[in-house]
Scaffold this motif. Structure first.
Motif, PDB file in Angstrom:
ATOM      1  N   ASN A 124       0.826  -1.210   0.000  1.00  0.00           N
ATOM      2  CA  ASN A 124       0.000   0.000   0.000  1.00  0.00           C
ATOM      3  C   ASN A 124       0.856   1.253   0.000  1.00  0.00           C
ATOM      4  O   ASN A 124       0.566   2.225  -0.692  1.00  0.00           O
ATOM      5  N   LEU A 182      -5.053   7.415  -6.261  1.00  0.00           N
ATOM      6  CA  LEU A 182      -5.125   6.017  -5.793  1.00  0.00           C
ATOM      7  C   LEU A 182      -6.333   5.309  -6.387  1.00  0.00           C
ATOM      8  O   LEU A 182      -6.256   4.132  -6.773  1.00  0.00           O
ATOM      9  N   LYS A 183      -7.444   6.038  -6.494  1.00  0.00           N
ATOM     10  CA  LYS A 183      -8.655   5.452  -7.077  1.00  0.00           C
ATOM     11  C   LYS A 183      -8.383   4.976  -8.508  1.00  0.00           C
ATOM     12  O   LYS A 183      -8.751   3.862  -8.891  1.00  0.00           O
ATOM     13  N   TYR A 186      -6.249   1.792  -8.448  1.00  0.00           N
ATOM     14  CA  TYR A 186      -6.985   0.575  -8.062  1.00  0.00           C
ATOM     15  C   TYR A 186      -7.941   0.141  -9.163  1.00  0.00           C
ATOM     16  O   TYR A 186      -8.109  -1.054  -9.413  1.00  0.00           O
ATOM     17  N   LEU A 187      -8.579   1.130  -9.816  1.00  0.00           N
ATOM     18  CA  LEU A 187      -9.490   0.777 -10.916  1.00  0.00           C
ATOM     19  C   LEU A 187      -8.710   0.121 -12.052  1.00  0.00           C
ATOM     20  O   LEU A 187      -9.172  -0.832 -12.673  1.00  0.00           O
ATOM     21  N   ASP A 190      -7.809  -3.406 -11.000  1.00  0.00           N
ATOM     22  CA  ASP A 190      -8.952  -4.322 -11.000  1.00  0.00           C
ATOM     23  C   ASP A 190      -9.384  -4.699 -12.409  1.00  0.00           C
ATOM     24  O   ASP A 190      -9.913  -5.786 -12.632  1.00  0.00           O
TER      25      ASP A 190
ATOM     26  N   LEU B   5     -13.575  -0.216  -2.674  1.00  0.00           N
ATOM     27  CA  LEU B   5     -12.562   0.687  -3.221  1.00  0.00           C
ATOM     28  C   LEU B   5     -12.168   1.743  -2.189  1.00  0.00           C
ATOM     29  O   LEU B   5     -10.973   2.014  -1.982  1.00  0.00           O
ATOM     30  N   LYS B   8      -9.897   0.307   0.389  1.00  0.00           N
ATOM     31  CA  LYS B   8      -8.533   0.131  -0.119  1.00  0.00           C
ATOM     32  C   LYS B   8      -7.785   1.467  -0.103  1.00  0.00           C
ATOM     33  O   LYS B   8      -6.612   1.534   0.292  1.00  0.00           O
ATOM     34  N   ILE B   9      -8.490   2.524  -0.546  1.00  0.00           N
ATOM     35  CA  ILE B   9      -7.863   3.857  -0.594  1.00  0.00           C
ATOM     36  C   ILE B   9      -7.504   4.313   0.818  1.00  0.00           C
ATOM     37  O   ILE B   9      -6.404   4.811   1.058  1.00  0.00           O
ATOM     38  N   ALA B  12      -4.466   2.538   2.019  1.00  0.00           N
ATOM     39  CA  ALA B  12      -3.239   3.077   1.408  1.00  0.00           C
ATOM     40  C   ALA B  12      -2.871   4.419   2.040  1.00  0.00           C
ATOM     41  O   ALA B  12      -1.699   4.680   2.316  1.00  0.00           O
ATOM     42  N   SER B  15      -1.144   3.954   5.243  1.00  0.00           N
ATOM     43  CA  SER B  15       0.004   3.035   5.258  1.00  0.00           C
ATOM     44  C   SER B  15       1.288   3.674   5.787  1.00  0.00           C
ATOM     45  O   SER B  15       2.236   2.970   6.128  1.00  0.00           O
TER      46      SER B  15
END
Lengths: 191, 109
Positions: A124, A182-183, A186-187, A190, B5, B8-9, B12, B15
Protein backbone atom coordinates in the motif's frame (compact mmCIF):
# COMPACT_ATOMS: atom_id res chain seq x y z
CA UNK A 1 27.04 22.73 24.19
CA UNK A 2 24.05 24.80 23.03
CA UNK A 3 23.12 25.64 19.41
CA UNK A 4 24.70 29.13 19.45
CA UNK A 5 28.04 27.83 20.71
CA UNK A 6 27.96 25.08 18.12
CA UNK A 7 27.26 27.54 15.31
CA UNK A 8 29.99 29.88 16.55
CA UNK A 9 32.50 27.03 16.40
CA UNK A 10 31.41 25.91 12.92
CA UNK A 11 31.78 29.52 11.75
CA UNK A 12 35.42 29.17 12.80
CA UNK A 13 35.55 25.99 10.65
CA UNK A 14 35.89 23.70 13.70
CA UNK A 15 35.81 20.09 12.44
CA UNK A 16 34.51 18.55 15.67
CA UNK A 17 31.61 21.02 15.93
CA UNK A 18 30.69 20.36 12.32
CA UNK A 19 30.79 16.63 13.02
CA UNK A 20 28.35 17.16 15.91
CA UNK A 21 25.99 19.06 13.61
CA UNK A 22 26.16 16.35 10.94
CA UNK A 23 25.63 13.50 13.38
CA UNK A 24 22.75 15.27 15.12
CA UNK A 25 20.79 16.10 11.98
CA UNK A 26 21.89 13.51 9.38
CA UNK A 27 18.89 11.24 9.99
CA UNK A 28 16.45 14.14 9.72
CA UNK A 29 18.01 15.31 6.44
CA UNK A 30 18.26 11.82 4.96
CA UNK A 31 14.71 10.88 5.97
CA UNK A 32 13.27 14.05 4.42
CA UNK A 33 15.31 13.58 1.26
CA UNK A 34 14.35 9.91 0.84
CA UNK A 35 10.67 10.78 1.29
CA UNK A 36 10.96 13.48 -1.31
CA UNK A 37 13.22 11.81 -3.87
CA UNK A 38 12.13 8.18 -3.30
CA UNK A 39 15.62 6.84 -3.94
CA UNK A 40 18.24 6.01 -1.28
CA UNK A 41 21.27 6.93 -3.41
CA UNK A 42 19.81 10.26 -4.46
CA UNK A 43 18.87 10.94 -0.83
CA UNK A 44 22.43 10.23 0.36
CA UNK A 45 23.85 12.44 -2.38
CA UNK A 46 21.46 15.26 -1.50
CA UNK A 47 22.13 14.88 2.23
CA UNK A 48 25.85 15.35 1.56
CA UNK A 49 25.11 18.45 -0.52
CA UNK A 50 22.94 19.81 2.31
CA UNK A 51 25.77 19.56 4.86
CA UNK A 52 28.29 21.00 2.41
CA UNK A 53 25.95 23.96 2.03
CA UNK A 54 25.58 24.18 5.82
CA UNK A 55 29.37 24.34 6.17
CA UNK A 56 29.77 26.94 3.43
CA UNK A 57 26.92 29.25 4.36
CA UNK A 58 27.01 29.01 8.16
CA UNK A 59 28.54 32.51 8.32
CA UNK A 60 25.30 33.92 6.87
CA UNK A 61 23.09 32.06 9.37
CA UNK A 62 21.68 34.76 11.67
CA UNK A 63 20.12 32.42 14.25
CA UNK A 64 16.66 33.96 13.80
CA UNK A 65 15.29 30.43 13.51
CA UNK A 66 16.31 27.09 15.01
CA UNK A 67 19.20 25.20 13.36
CA UNK A 68 16.80 22.40 12.45
CA UNK A 69 14.46 24.81 10.59
CA UNK A 70 17.42 26.26 8.71
CA UNK A 71 18.70 22.79 7.77
CA UNK A 72 15.19 21.69 6.73
CA UNK A 73 14.98 24.71 4.40
CA UNK A 74 18.32 23.82 2.80
CA UNK A 75 17.18 20.18 2.47
CA UNK A 76 13.94 21.12 0.75
CA UNK A 77 15.69 23.47 -1.66
CA UNK A 78 18.37 20.86 -2.48
CA UNK A 79 15.67 18.25 -3.08
CA UNK A 80 13.87 20.63 -5.45
CA UNK A 81 17.17 21.27 -7.28
CA UNK A 82 17.69 17.54 -7.58
CA UNK A 83 14.19 17.00 -8.98
CA UNK A 84 14.69 19.82 -11.49
CA UNK A 85 18.00 18.31 -12.64
CA UNK A 86 16.39 14.89 -12.96
CA UNK A 87 13.52 16.34 -15.01
CA UNK A 88 15.96 18.13 -17.30
CA UNK A 89 17.95 14.92 -17.80
CA UNK A 90 14.77 12.99 -18.52
CA UNK A 91 13.63 15.58 -21.08
CA UNK A 92 17.03 15.53 -22.76
CA UNK A 93 17.07 11.73 -22.87
CA UNK A 94 13.52 11.78 -24.27
CA UNK A 95 14.62 14.09 -27.10
CA UNK A 96 17.61 11.83 -27.73
CA UNK A 97 15.34 8.80 -27.82
CA UNK A 98 13.19 10.52 -30.46
CA UNK A 99 16.27 10.63 -32.67
CA UNK A 100 17.07 7.02 -31.81
CA UNK A 101 20.22 7.90 -29.86
CA UNK A 102 19.10 6.64 -26.47
CA UNK A 103 16.70 3.78 -25.90
CA UNK A 104 17.37 3.20 -22.22
CA UNK A 105 15.21 5.93 -20.74
CA UNK A 106 11.59 5.13 -21.34
CA UNK A 107 11.48 2.56 -18.56
CA UNK A 108 9.52 3.65 -15.46
CA UNK A 109 11.49 3.59 -12.20
CA UNK A 110 10.70 0.58 -9.96
CA UNK A 111 8.29 0.93 -7.03
CA UNK A 112 9.85 2.65 -4.04
CA UNK A 113 9.86 0.82 -0.72
CA UNK A 114 10.61 3.12 2.21
CA UNK A 115 12.83 1.25 4.73
CA UNK A 116 10.78 2.52 7.68
CA UNK A 117 7.39 1.22 6.54
CA UNK A 118 5.90 -1.77 8.38
CA UNK A 119 6.06 -5.02 6.38
CA UNK A 120 2.25 -5.41 6.25
CA UNK A 121 1.91 -1.90 4.76
CA UNK A 122 4.65 -2.24 2.15
CA UNK A 123 2.46 -2.73 -0.93
CA UNK A 124 0.00 0.00 0.00
CA UNK A 125 2.83 2.39 0.88
CA UNK A 126 4.54 1.74 -2.48
CA UNK A 127 1.30 2.70 -4.23
CA UNK A 128 0.93 5.77 -2.04
CA UNK A 129 4.51 6.86 -2.82
CA UNK A 130 3.73 6.48 -6.50
CA UNK A 131 0.79 8.84 -6.01
CA UNK A 132 2.90 11.27 -3.92
CA UNK A 133 5.31 11.48 -6.86
CA UNK A 134 2.49 12.96 -8.95
CA UNK A 135 1.60 15.76 -6.48
CA UNK A 136 2.45 19.39 -7.21
CA UNK A 137 5.73 20.36 -5.50
CA UNK A 138 4.25 22.45 -2.65
CA UNK A 139 1.69 19.79 -1.73
CA UNK A 140 4.36 17.10 -1.92
CA UNK A 141 6.64 19.11 0.36
CA UNK A 142 3.91 19.69 2.96
CA UNK A 143 2.76 16.06 2.83
CA UNK A 144 6.28 14.60 3.20
CA UNK A 145 7.14 16.92 6.09
CA UNK A 146 3.85 16.11 7.82
CA UNK A 147 3.57 12.36 7.22
CA UNK A 148 7.18 11.21 7.02
CA UNK A 149 8.90 13.74 9.25
CA UNK A 150 5.90 14.07 11.59
CA UNK A 151 6.15 17.86 11.74
CA UNK A 152 3.35 20.08 13.01
CA UNK A 153 1.59 22.62 10.77
CA UNK A 154 3.47 25.42 12.57
CA UNK A 155 6.87 23.83 11.91
CA UNK A 156 6.00 23.17 8.25
CA UNK A 157 4.85 26.79 7.95
CA UNK A 158 8.20 28.02 9.30
CA UNK A 159 10.10 25.88 6.80
CA UNK A 160 7.90 26.84 3.85
CA UNK A 161 7.55 30.48 4.93
CA UNK A 162 3.76 30.28 5.03
CA UNK A 163 0.95 30.39 7.57
CA UNK A 164 -0.55 27.40 9.38
CA UNK A 165 -3.82 27.84 7.50
CA UNK A 166 -1.95 27.79 4.18
CA UNK A 167 -0.26 24.54 5.23
CA UNK A 168 -3.62 23.12 6.26
CA UNK A 169 -5.15 23.92 2.89
CA UNK A 170 -2.10 22.46 1.07
CA UNK A 171 -2.47 19.22 3.02
CA UNK A 172 -6.22 19.02 2.35
CA UNK A 173 -5.61 19.43 -1.38
CA UNK A 174 -2.76 16.90 -1.25
CA UNK A 175 -5.02 14.31 0.41
CA UNK A 176 -7.79 14.87 -2.15
CA UNK A 177 -5.34 14.52 -5.03
CA UNK A 178 -3.81 11.40 -3.51
CA UNK A 179 -7.23 9.80 -3.05
CA UNK A 180 -8.21 10.41 -6.65
CA UNK A 181 -4.84 9.13 -7.97
CA UNK A 182 -5.12 6.02 -5.79
CA UNK A 183 -8.66 5.45 -7.08
CA UNK A 184 -7.34 5.49 -10.65
CA UNK A 185 -4.59 3.02 -9.75
CA UNK A 186 -6.98 0.58 -8.06
CA UNK A 187 -9.49 0.78 -10.92
CA UNK A 188 -6.66 0.09 -13.35
CA UNK A 189 -5.44 -2.85 -11.25
CA UNK A 190 -8.95 -4.32 -11.00
CA UNK A 191 -9.66 -4.03 -14.74
CA UNK B 1 -17.80 -2.19 -5.01
CA UNK B 2 -17.45 1.51 -4.06
CA UNK B 3 -17.15 0.64 -0.38
CA UNK B 4 -14.47 -1.90 -1.16
CA UNK B 5 -12.56 0.69 -3.22
CA UNK B 6 -12.90 3.35 -0.51
CA UNK B 7 -11.57 0.87 2.05
CA UNK B 8 -8.53 0.13 -0.12
CA UNK B 9 -7.86 3.86 -0.59
CA UNK B 10 -8.16 4.49 3.16
CA UNK B 11 -5.75 1.64 3.87
CA UNK B 12 -3.24 3.08 1.41
CA UNK B 13 -3.63 6.56 2.87
CA UNK B 14 -2.94 5.19 6.34
CA UNK B 15 0.00 3.03 5.26
CA UNK B 16 2.51 5.66 6.36
CA UNK B 17 1.13 5.87 9.90
CA UNK B 18 3.79 4.86 12.39
CA UNK B 19 6.52 4.96 9.78
CA UNK B 20 10.04 4.72 11.21
CA UNK B 21 12.68 7.21 10.20
CA UNK B 22 15.20 6.12 7.61
CA UNK B 23 18.85 6.74 8.31
CA UNK B 24 21.87 6.87 6.01
CA UNK B 25 24.43 4.06 5.80
CA UNK B 26 27.09 4.03 8.54
CA UNK B 27 30.11 6.37 8.27
CA UNK B 28 28.08 9.11 6.62
CA UNK B 29 30.40 11.79 8.03
CA UNK B 30 33.51 10.06 6.64
CA UNK B 31 31.97 9.96 3.15
CA UNK B 32 30.90 13.58 3.48
CA UNK B 33 34.41 14.66 4.51
CA UNK B 34 35.94 12.74 1.59
CA UNK B 35 33.56 14.46 -0.83
CA UNK B 36 34.28 17.88 0.64
CA UNK B 37 37.99 17.18 0.28
CA UNK B 38 37.50 16.15 -3.36
CA UNK B 39 35.53 19.32 -4.14
CA UNK B 40 38.10 21.44 -2.30
CA UNK B 41 41.02 19.89 -4.18
CA UNK B 42 39.21 20.44 -7.49
CA UNK B 43 38.89 24.16 -6.70
CA UNK B 44 42.48 24.24 -5.51
CA UNK B 45 43.63 22.86 -8.87
CA UNK B 46 41.59 25.48 -10.73
CA UNK B 47 42.75 28.36 -8.52
CA UNK B 48 46.40 27.28 -8.58
CA UNK B 49 46.23 27.12 -12.39
CA UNK B 50 44.71 30.61 -12.61
CA UNK B 51 47.26 31.96 -10.10
CA UNK B 52 50.27 30.82 -12.18
CA UNK B 53 52.27 33.90 -13.29
CA UNK B 54 52.31 32.84 -16.93
CA UNK B 55 48.49 32.32 -16.98
CA UNK B 56 47.88 35.61 -15.16
CA UNK B 57 50.24 37.44 -17.57
CA UNK B 58 48.53 35.87 -20.59
CA UNK B 59 45.10 36.91 -19.26
CA UNK B 60 46.27 40.49 -18.72
CA UNK B 61 47.75 40.60 -22.24
CA UNK B 62 44.50 39.26 -23.69
CA UNK B 63 42.45 41.88 -21.84
CA UNK B 64 44.77 44.67 -23.03
CA UNK B 65 44.56 43.38 -26.62
CA UNK B 66 40.78 43.28 -26.50
CA UNK B 67 40.72 46.84 -25.14
CA UNK B 68 43.06 48.09 -27.86
CA UNK B 69 40.99 46.38 -30.54
CA UNK B 70 37.79 47.95 -29.22
CA UNK B 71 39.37 51.42 -29.04
CA UNK B 72 40.78 51.15 -32.58
CA UNK B 73 37.53 49.91 -34.06
CA UNK B 74 35.53 52.68 -32.36
CA UNK B 75 38.06 55.30 -33.61
CA UNK B 76 37.74 53.95 -37.16
CA UNK B 77 34.00 54.06 -37.04
CA UNK B 78 34.17 57.65 -35.73
CA UNK B 79 36.41 58.68 -38.65
CA UNK B 80 34.03 57.02 -41.03
CA UNK B 81 31.01 58.84 -39.60
CA UNK B 82 32.89 62.15 -39.70
CA UNK B 83 33.64 61.58 -43.35
CA UNK B 84 30.03 60.59 -44.05
CA UNK B 85 28.80 63.71 -42.25
CA UNK B 86 31.02 66.02 -44.30
CA UNK B 87 29.90 64.34 -47.54
CA UNK B 88 26.27 64.74 -46.50
CA UNK B 89 26.88 68.40 -45.63
CA UNK B 90 28.45 69.04 -49.05
CA UNK B 91 25.56 67.31 -50.77
CA UNK B 92 23.03 69.34 -48.79
CA UNK B 93 24.88 72.55 -49.59
CA UNK B 94 24.97 71.66 -53.27
CA UNK B 95 21.26 70.89 -53.26
CA UNK B 96 20.37 74.13 -51.53
CA UNK B 97 22.44 76.11 -54.08
CA UNK B 98 21.26 74.25 -57.14
CA UNK B 99 17.58 74.01 -56.29
CA UNK B 100 16.70 77.69 -56.65
CA UNK B 101 18.69 77.85 -59.92
CA UNK B 102 16.81 74.80 -61.21
CA UNK B 103 13.52 76.33 -60.17
CA UNK B 104 14.55 79.64 -61.76
CA UNK B 105 15.43 77.94 -65.05
CA UNK B 106 12.15 76.02 -65.06
CA UNK B 107 10.07 79.01 -64.17
CA UNK B 108 11.30 81.17 -67.02
CA UNK B 109 8.89 81.11 -69.99
Amino acid sequence: MNESELIALVKKKDREAFKVIVETWQNMVFNTAIGFLQNAEDAEDTAQEVFMQVFESVSSFKEESKISTWIYRITVSKCLDHLRKKKRKKRFAFIQSLYGKNDSLMIDPPDFFHPGVKVENKENAALLFKAIEKLPVNQKMAFVLNKIENLSYREIGEIMNSSESAVDSLLQRAKKNLQSTLKEYYLLLDS
Amino acid sequence: MDQHLDKKIDEAMQSLDGIEKASPRPFFFTRLEARMQREKSRWEVISSFVAKPIVAFACICLIIMINVAVILSSANSKNLTDQQNSEQATADEYNSLSAPLYEFVNSTP
